[in-house]
Scaffold this motif. Sequence first.
Motif, PDB file in Angstrom:
ATOM      1  N   GLU A 182     -14.160   3.832 -19.848  1.00 49.85           N
ATOM      2  CA  GLU A 182     -14.945   2.400 -19.565  1.00 49.85           C
ATOM      3  C   GLU A 182     -15.955   2.123 -18.437  1.00 49.85           C
ATOM      4  O   GLU A 182     -16.981   2.267 -18.677  1.00 49.85           O
ATOM      5  N   LEU A 183     -15.456   2.684 -17.652  1.00 51.56           N
ATOM      6  CA  LEU A 183     -16.766   2.790 -15.970  1.00 51.56           C
ATOM      7  C   LEU A 183     -17.938   3.922 -16.580  1.00 51.56           C
ATOM      8  O   LEU A 183     -18.874   3.889 -16.175  1.00 51.56           O
ATOM      9  N   MET A 184     -17.419   4.909 -16.711  1.00 54.39           N
ATOM     10  CA  MET A 184     -17.826   6.536 -16.527  1.00 54.39           C
ATOM     11  C   MET A 184     -17.938   7.097 -17.512  1.00 54.39           C
ATOM     12  O   MET A 184     -16.866   8.166 -17.357  1.00 54.39           O
ATOM     13  N   PRO A 185     -18.144   7.455 -19.461  1.00 50.74           N
ATOM     14  CA  PRO A 185     -18.143   7.766 -20.036  1.00 50.74           C
ATOM     15  C   PRO A 185     -18.062   9.236 -20.024  1.00 50.74           C
ATOM     16  O   PRO A 185     -19.481   9.705 -19.544  1.00 50.74           O
ATOM     17  N   THR A 186     -17.442  10.302 -20.105  1.00 45.45           N
ATOM     18  CA  THR A 186     -18.314  11.824 -20.026  1.00 45.45           C
ATOM     19  C   THR A 186     -18.799  12.422 -21.228  1.00 45.45           C
ATOM     20  O   THR A 186     -19.073  13.094 -21.650  1.00 45.45           O
TER      21      THR A 186
END
Length: 144
Positions: A26-30
């Motif tokens: 959620e914080l860092m979508p890849t």
Amino acid sequence: MSRTMIAALVLVGLGLLTGCATSKDELMPTNGMTMQELWQQGSSMSAGDAGQQNIAATRATLRRPITSADMVEEQTRYTREAANEIHSQFSRLPNPDLVIYIYPHLAGRDQSVPVPGYSTVFPLYQKPHYAMPGETARPPGRTR
């Protein structure tokens, strides 16, 4: 302990646990790409003809031959002279100028002579101060 203190500690604990409940996706979508795929995508963009030419031009600039004029300049920079030795070993410490504004005032014995306001500059220290050998306040290569 009072009830308000216990309630405050419980609220702080719940806040900390809520912060830990967030997932990294959620914080860092890849976008579904792995690190290796990102690396290959970045290297393939610079691997084109224009990218290779830029790399070759940069390498040629860095590997340029040293000319005789460059050698003379290097030798004169390191030549020992009395003035060069003094300035390099005992460099002057900065003596900043202070600016003071004198407000308009009356002067003289009877305080009857009007003097307009003016600014004047004077050095912070009365005489120049020098650094000890190896101690410097200036960036290298700068004299006076």
